[in-house]
Each structure stands twice: as structure tokens, then as C-alpha cells.
Motif scaffolding. Sequence first.
Motif, PDB file in Angstrom:
ATOM      1  N   GLU A  79      87.532  68.010  -1.374  1.00  0.00           N
ATOM      2  CA  GLU A  79      88.720  67.145  -1.442  1.00  0.00           C
ATOM      3  C   GLU A  79      89.127  66.903  -2.905  1.00  0.00           C
ATOM      4  OE1 GLU A  79      90.406  66.336   1.212  1.00  0.00           O
ATOM      5  OE2 GLU A  79      89.012  66.316   2.901  1.00  0.00           O
TER       6      GLU A  79
ATOM      7  N   ASP B 292      88.760  59.929  -0.794  1.00  0.00           N
ATOM      8  CA  ASP B 292      89.754  60.211   0.230  1.00  0.00           C
ATOM      9  C   ASP B 292      89.890  59.103   1.269  1.00  0.00           C
ATOM     10  OD1 ASP B 292      91.575  61.439   1.849  1.00  0.00           O
ATOM     11  OD2 ASP B 292      90.371  63.181   2.352  1.00  0.00           O
TER      12      ASP B 292
ATOM     13  N   HIS C 219      94.080  71.767   5.094  1.00  0.00           N
ATOM     14  CA  HIS C 219      93.678  71.120   6.340  1.00  0.00           C
ATOM     15  C   HIS C 219      94.235  71.790   7.591  1.00  0.00           C
ATOM     16  CE1 HIS C 219      92.176  68.155   3.597  1.00  0.00           C
ATOM     17  NE2 HIS C 219      91.706  67.407   4.569  1.00  0.00           N
TER      18      HIS C 219
ATOM     19  N   VAL D 244      87.712  72.541   4.954  1.00  0.00           N
ATOM     20  CA  VAL D 244      88.890  72.397   4.087  1.00  0.00           C
ATOM     21  C   VAL D 244      88.863  73.458   2.975  1.00  0.00           C
ATOM     22  CG1 VAL D 244      89.994  70.876   2.381  1.00  0.00           C
ATOM     23  CG2 VAL D 244      89.263  69.956   4.590  1.00  0.00           C
TER      24      VAL D 244
ATOM     25  N   HIS E 253      83.398  68.757   7.182  1.00  0.00           N
ATOM     26  CA  HIS E 253      84.840  68.668   6.959  1.00  0.00           C
ATOM     27  C   HIS E 253      85.263  69.381   5.663  1.00  0.00           C
ATOM     28  CE1 HIS E 253      88.896  67.136   7.012  1.00  0.00           C
ATOM     29  NE2 HIS E 253      88.719  66.616   5.813  1.00  0.00           N
TER      30      HIS E 253
END
Length: 367
Positions: free
Chosen positions: A189, A141, A253, A274, A270
Motif C-alpha cells: 500500500e 491505509d 485493487h 495488490v 491483501h
Amino acid sequence: MGLIQEIPVYLGTRSYEIVIGSEHLSSLGSRIRSLDIGTDAVLLSNRTVFRAHGKPVTASLKKAGFAVHPLTVPDSERSKSLAVLGKLLTELARLQKPGRCLFLVLLGGGVIGDLGGVAAGLYRRGIPCVQLPTTLLAQVDSSIGGKTAVDLPQGKNLVGLFYQPRLVFEEISFLRTLPDRQVRSGMAEIIKCGVIRDSVLFDRLEQETIVSLRADEKAMAWVIARAAAVKAKTIEQDEHEKKGIRTILNFGHTVGHAVEAAGGYTGFAHGEAVALGMRVASEIARRMKVISKQDADRINSLINRFGLPAHIRGVQWDRVWNAMAHDKKWVRSRNRWVLPTGIGRCTVREGIPEPVIRAAIRTYWEE
Ligand SMILES: NC(=O)c1ccc[n+]([C@@H]2O[C@H](COP(=O)([O-])OP(=O)(O)OC[C@H]3O[C@@H](n4cnc5c(N)ncnc54)[C@H](O)[C@@H]3O)[C@@H](O)[C@H]2O)c1
Ligand SMILES: [Zn+2]
């Protein structure tokens, strides 16, 4: 040396390659040499990462004839500050000598990539930089796409620029030292990329686990390459996030950022946030009848499979709600959501009725 995959990122004069492989660091120096980007590598890292992986990187650069100047910043999101950026720029100016042509090599996770990216973009109106991502999140990412930023006390990522690297060099064996929680966070992700744009990746993930991927670097490289390709294709179509295409990378997000902010960035990692955001967005999609229950269930099951959280806990409802309303991506205060329409497909919808959003969040809310 394992199989090496190369993913081109076509951005006209700013095009570059993402090179992915295991135990291929020895080729880093010669690859950079062929780009003809300078004489002196400023190797930016933090002490944790530099201690674990700095040596072979330095050796490869030196072998290719580069002078190497290692610089470290503290291992923390707090390094994404104007103060640290200022020190870094001053250090670059100090290293500048006649006959030297500096470029940055960014060895680390998203913090190093973001901070170093801003410095590369600003110093002398731009010097070349090479991303050497060491976290799974950075490999799939943050190192790709040229978004760079540092934080202000008022909020994350408020000062930055679009500045593309000249090369993204991914060494899978860096991940051997990465804690499981960080790997799981990066997996979120990857799952995101499967949901929004790559059903083949999604199908494969349904056959894998964290353990199976950590045990097989070829499989890990394949998965990383598919996710990196999703990101590359998406930014090729909308480099500066002007056409609404890059927006799809924001799947999960909207709630994810809000949950992170509400927890003061200390509760959920994070990717964990997510993952919760992807669950909520899939639930909204199901309630809005843009996805079948069966596909929404598959998304949830895959998130479970990778050990990502199933409940929003430890944060206050009002804080999450307010953070969402202040999301800088919401257009003229109309809420905006990336909703999956199937596996490997998604749509962007605005103005979802508030009761639907509340109900979807409540589905995963733990009092
Ligand atoms: N620019 C973008 O497009 C983009 C996208 C997503 C996230 N981000 C940013 O990325 C940052 C988060 O990145 P991150 O999750 O990589 O966090 P990070 O850079 O803080 O790294 C996480 C931790 O892992 C350690 N670490 C890194 N590599 C390691 C390795 N190989 N072995 C052992 N430990 C290692 C680091 O020292 C750190 O303690 C945030 O600041 C976020 O805003 C940017
Ligand atoms: Zn993210």
C-alpha cells in the motif's frame, strides 16, 4: 521518544490529526483528553494484540483520568460480521451508565478498525472513536479516511458507513511484533501511494528494504507519514468517493480484489494481491502507451525489492475474471482502471479493450 509527525486531515467539522511517532504512547491519554470526547474509553482489540500492546495503552488512558473498559473479539476477519457487531453494540449499551460518556479506542489492524468504526458510527447514532492501528496496513491505509464496514456471507465490506475517527494515533514500535509477511503486505500500500501521488516517497523506497526499514524506526516513520499524507490528501478532496478522486487509491485493487476473492481470501494476503494488481495495471498502462517502459519497469522492480509476489498462482482464471467483472467499483459494467502515467502520477481509464487486460494478466499468470 522519537520525532513526532502530525498530519492534519481537513474535513471541515470532521477534521482530525494523524499523529505518528515511536515510543510516544505516554502522550496518548493527554491528547485524547484535549479532544474532550468522553469519560470512559472502551478499548477494543483482539487477544493477540491486547496481550502484546494493551498494557501501555491502558496505562496512558488511565493516567489521563479515563476509565478503561477492555473488550476483545476473536482474531480473525470473521469478527467483521453482523453477529460480532451485534455483540459489541450490546456490550456498549451494557457499559452505558449515568454520568458515563463512552468513546471507542480501536487497538488493532484493519479488522478491529473496520468493526469498531462501524460500531462507533452506529451506537447512539455515533460516538467518538480513536484509531490506534497496529499493522502497517492499518497505519497507512485502513485507519485513515473513515471507511468502515463489516462483511456479509455474500461478500466483503457490504455493510458499512463513512465515519471519521477523532484521532489516528500511530505508534511505530507496535510494528516490532508484526510478522514480516504482514509488513511486506503493508508495504504494497505504501508503494501504491508512491506510484499514484508521491515520487519523493517512491525514490526513497528505491533506497530502502524491509530489513532497513525494520531496523530504523525513524525511516519507517518517515515512509509511513508520506503514505498517510497521500491518503489524507486524497480523501480530503473526495471524502465520500463521489468525485472519482478517491478512486486512485484503488490502484492495484481491481485485479488485487479479484485474486483475493478467487482464492477465498486464504491464498494471498491483501497487500500481496495488490502488488500483483499493481503489476498488471502497470502492464496495461504500458500496453495502452500511457506510461513509458522505463517507469513501468521501475514500478515492477520496486515491488520485487520488497519481496512481494511476481506470479498469480493457485487460483482459477474464470474465478478471477468473474470476480473482476463483479467489482462494485466498475461503472455500469464498463471496466475501470487506475493506470500509472509515470512515477507519482496516475489516471483513471474506462473501457480498456479486453484483449489488453487478458494479455496483461497473462504476463503474471503462472499455470
Ligand atoms: N477501512 C478501510 O479503508 C480499509 C482499507 C484496507 C483494508 N481494510 C480492511 O482491513 C482488514 C485487514 O487489515 P490487516 O491487514 O491489518 O489485518 P488484521 O487486522 O487481521 O491483522 C492481521 C494480523 O496481525 C495481527 N496483529 C495486528 N497487529 C499486530 C502487531 N502489532 N503485532 C503482532 N500481530 C499483530 C492481528 O491479530 C491479525 O492476526 C480487512 O478486513 C480489510 O477489508 C479496510
Ligand atoms: Zn488495499
